[in-house]
Write an enzyme that holds these catalytic residues in place. Structure first.
Site, short mmCIF file in Angstrom:
data_model
loop_
_atom_site.label_atom_id
_atom_site.label_comp_id
_atom_site.label_asym_id
_atom_site.label_seq_id
_atom_site.Cartn_x
_atom_site.Cartn_y
_atom_site.Cartn_z
CB SER A 45 -0.96 -0.05 1.19
OG SER A 45 -1.99 0.88 1.07
CG ASP A 67 -6.92 -3.40 -3.14
OD1 ASP A 67 -7.52 -2.50 -2.53
OD2 ASP A 67 -5.71 -3.65 -3.00
CG HIS A 83 -5.67 -2.57 0.53
ND1 HIS A 83 -5.15 -2.11 -0.66
CD2 HIS A 83 -4.99 -1.92 1.50
CE1 HIS A 83 -4.21 -1.21 -0.43
NE2 HIS A 83 -4.09 -1.09 0.88
#
Length: 406
Positions: free
Chosen positions: A178, A349, A382
């Protein structure tokens, strides 16, 4: 109705001792390095040594005075010293290095890499629990929180990479999740000398473009300038207290028709493979604080669809900082074509959206074909890339094979 655990989940998923000899060394243009700490409350003692692994605690002081905690796992559970290159793991926003260690040793990337023979280094971003020190400021000072991810690129990543390179005498592999991918990509696009210290980089849920983000909660928060409002009210650390954040989040949940009693899917997408029984362990380590200015910077990206330095909001202020009325861009096309890149992303995601990742891949379309490898999982969202119980099979084993080639 939102409750406190919902806010914790929001923060967590907004997007994730052997003493070393003391040294003091100045790297030109980078950092004063200090290693060796002794503290009962450490990641080494609470999460690594309890699993039977050797662990070292290190500290790195950045050029702008932030004291970063770094953990090293120098050997596998068998005790065999690492015989492969160093790997630096960089977590995402609202997380710390614990994110790589919370599952069992057979499921956690930090342990899997150590057992595969790699020299594992775990970064903790400024402002998090174990990286809350500073040479002259306290987290209680608003000035302590005057940074965005620009500073993570310029100071934190630079200091950490040079430190690992100095301590090991080797080029290193990198794994980011991320926000940890964004700071790496930005660095690769601008810092050729530092990039030369990397063997390869694995980017999990790569964040570069954010304007096609599918999380309506995140998008509406950006459109409402929520973070700017908090900053202007004097809340420079994020998240602020529940009494401040709760009503704001409830308003956003109502505006988007989101079910905020189960906020995880609304923010990150439906994670397929996160072990729900780990929630209590997760909440002991997360959410970790960040700077409100950092949130503002990410929201600017959502609104503009660009990858640029922090926008100070006026031509005059930008000229003061950059000599130009517009913030300089980070051009992904400047990333060296020969740098080996491993990208992992998921079809569910809602933060690293498939279309945004495709925009990044389009920027990298001229990358040397043999130096870029992708893993795509249609069912992954995610958090699955860090906390998924089957991530070792889906992501980590292909990643290790990629590292072994480089």
């Amino acid at each position: 109705m939102l409750n406190f655990s919902s806010v914790l989940t929001f923060s967590v998923l907004f997007l994730a001792l052997a003493n070393a000899s003391a040294i003091d060394k100045v790297f030109p243009g980078n950092a004063i390095i200090n290693s060796s700490i002794n503290d009962d409350d450490t990641i080494c003692k609470s999460l690594v040594q309890t699993q039977g692994y050797a662990c070292e605690e290190h500290r790195v002081t950045t050029e702008d005075g932030y004291i970063l905690s770094v953990q090293r796992i120098p050997a596998g559970r068998s005790g065999k010293t690492a015989n492969k290159p160093p790997v630096l793991l960089q977590h995402g926003i609202f997380a710390d290095a614990a994110a790589w260690l919370l599952n069992s040793p057979d499921e956690s990337l930090g342990f899997i890499l150590a057992d595969s023979g790699f020299d594992v280094w775990l970064a903790n971003t400024r402002g998090t629990k174990y990286s809350s020190g500073h040479t002259s400021l306290s987290p209680n000072d608003s000035a302590y929180w005057e940074w965005s991810w620009d500073e993570l690129v310029q100071y934190d990543l630079s200091a950490l990479v040079q430190y690992v390179h100095y301590k090991t005498g080797q080029k290193l592999h990198y794994v980011g999740h991320s926000l940890g991918t964004l700071i790496a990509l930005a660095s690769f696009s601008q810092q050729a000398k530092l990039t030369n210290m990397f063997r390869s980089a694995a980017l999990l849920c790569p964040i570069a473009y954010l304007n096609q983000i599918q999380s309506q909660l995140t998008k509406v928060a950006a459109q409402l300038h929520m973070a700017e409002g908090l900053y202007n009210l004097g809340y420079h650390e994020f998240p602020p207290g529940w009494d401040v954040l709760g009503p704001i989040l409830e308003k956003i949940c109502n505006a988007t028709g989101s079910n905020c009693s189960d906020i995880m899917p609304a923010l990150t997408g439906p994670n397929c493979c996160v072990n729900a029984s780990k929630a209590s362990v997760l909440l002991k380590h997360q959410p970790q604080p960040t700077a409100t200015k950092n949130i503002i910077h990410l929201c600017q990206m959502i609104r503009t669809g660009t990858i640029a330095m922090y926008d100070y909001g006026s031509d005059d202020e930008n000229k003061k900082h950059y000599g130009n009325p517009n913030p300089p861009a980070y051009d992904m096309r400047n990333i060296p074509r020969e740098l080996p890149l491993f990208l992992g992303h998921g079809g569910q995601d809602m933060l690293a959206d498939v279309d945004d990742v495709e925009a990044l891949l389009n920027d990298l379309k001229d990358h040397d074909k043999g130096e870029m490898f992708q893993v795509y999982s249609e069912e992954y969202a995610h958090a699955d890339f860090v906390l998924g119980v089957n991530a070792s099979q889906v992501v980590y084993h292909p990643m290790i094979s990629f590292f072994n080639l480089h």
